[in-house]
Design an enzyme around this catalytic site. Sequence first.
Site: not given
Ligand SMILES: *Cc1c(COP(=O)(O)O)cnc(C)c1O
Length: 382
Positions: A190
């Site tokens: 992210k």
């Molecule tokens: C990356 C992502 C998640 C999961 O995030 P984590 O921190 O890995 O649990 C959930 N929803 C979306 C839309 C994502 O892109």
Amino acid sequence: MAEQSGAPGAVSLGRPSLGEAELAAVGEVFRSGWVAGAGPACHAFEEEFAAACGVGHAVAVANCTAALHLALLAHGVGPGDEVIVADYTFPATGHAVLFTGATPVFADVRADTATVDPDAVAAMVGPRTVGVIAVDAAGLPADYADLGELTARCGLFLVEDAACAAGATYRGRPAGSLAPVAAFSFHGRKGITCGEGGALVTDDAAVAAKARKLAAFGLESAWAREGRTDLPIPVFDEPGYNYKLSDLGAAIMRVQLARLPELLGRRRAVADRYAALLADVDGLVPPGEPGDRTGTWQSYAVTLAPGVDRGRVAAMLREQDIGCNFGTYASHLQPVYGVREACPVSADLFRRQLAIPMHAELSDADVERVAAALRKAVENSR
Ligand SMILES: *Cc1c(COP(=O)(O)O)cnc(C)c1O
């Protein structure tokens, strides 16, 4: 991340921007001795992140999936309930609903934004529906004016899956404040990251307190007990989870949050350059951004024309050490959910989108090389 090859000339699909300032922050936590969660670094990060989102409360947690789970639990979601979920998303969104014993019901998305279509949501509301999870697709906010109006009218809760959306805006308001509760991810892929991490943010003090308690075994937090001179003996009155973010992660996140404008600015510059370089390529549509919102450019997914062989384009890019991938998942097609409803727009994006390198470490030369390679690959794959 296999795409993060160090080979010369390789252009990775994604890459975190972590440096000396983050290392120094970790060193400070080492010296403080409070490396576990719910300590001073978490406390400070929560205040700063809530302020950045324009809401009253943030609860730092282990990941976004945990934040989504806590958001559902705070709303009392359980077996027999249905939660409407944006279909085009990483399946963590649907998984969080399954964790509670409720059933995810997937709603189709808009072709231009890949965010949930409010009309599709309205069509799926039934007697067992308790709430809606909208997703800020690749960091681009969904249609919260329509979704907020619809959920209020139907007496449903609304959760913003803002996993990729730190720093995004919708009609001038920051992601995290677009629904009564939002969930963020600080996973390594992210825009701001501490490896693994997340946050639940809300203006609702009761939701925040419930989430905070359930994130720490169902106990009052260690921070609240810190400094007391009596001997408080916590009582367990419900089973909670261990969803805390460590203070090591929180210290990194404080630095990343301060760098967010810089990191977002670089991604936006890359997106603008791609848009200019790819505008006249026959056989692909670059991603758009409606005028009433700004995304984070978490990823840059072009939509290939139906006649273009995506596998061939991907192979040609990878042969040149250029990272690429499909966009994200059509949840309703994942066997784990065992559903039958159709989401044709989402299914189509799942088949036709191709994500190309997007991160804040890309050089102008990288961007030009990728755009030229993609142009050639698409021309050769029609
Ligand atoms: C990356 C992502 C998640 C999961 O995030 P984590 O921190 O890995 O649990 C959930 N929803 C979306 C839309 C994502 O892109």
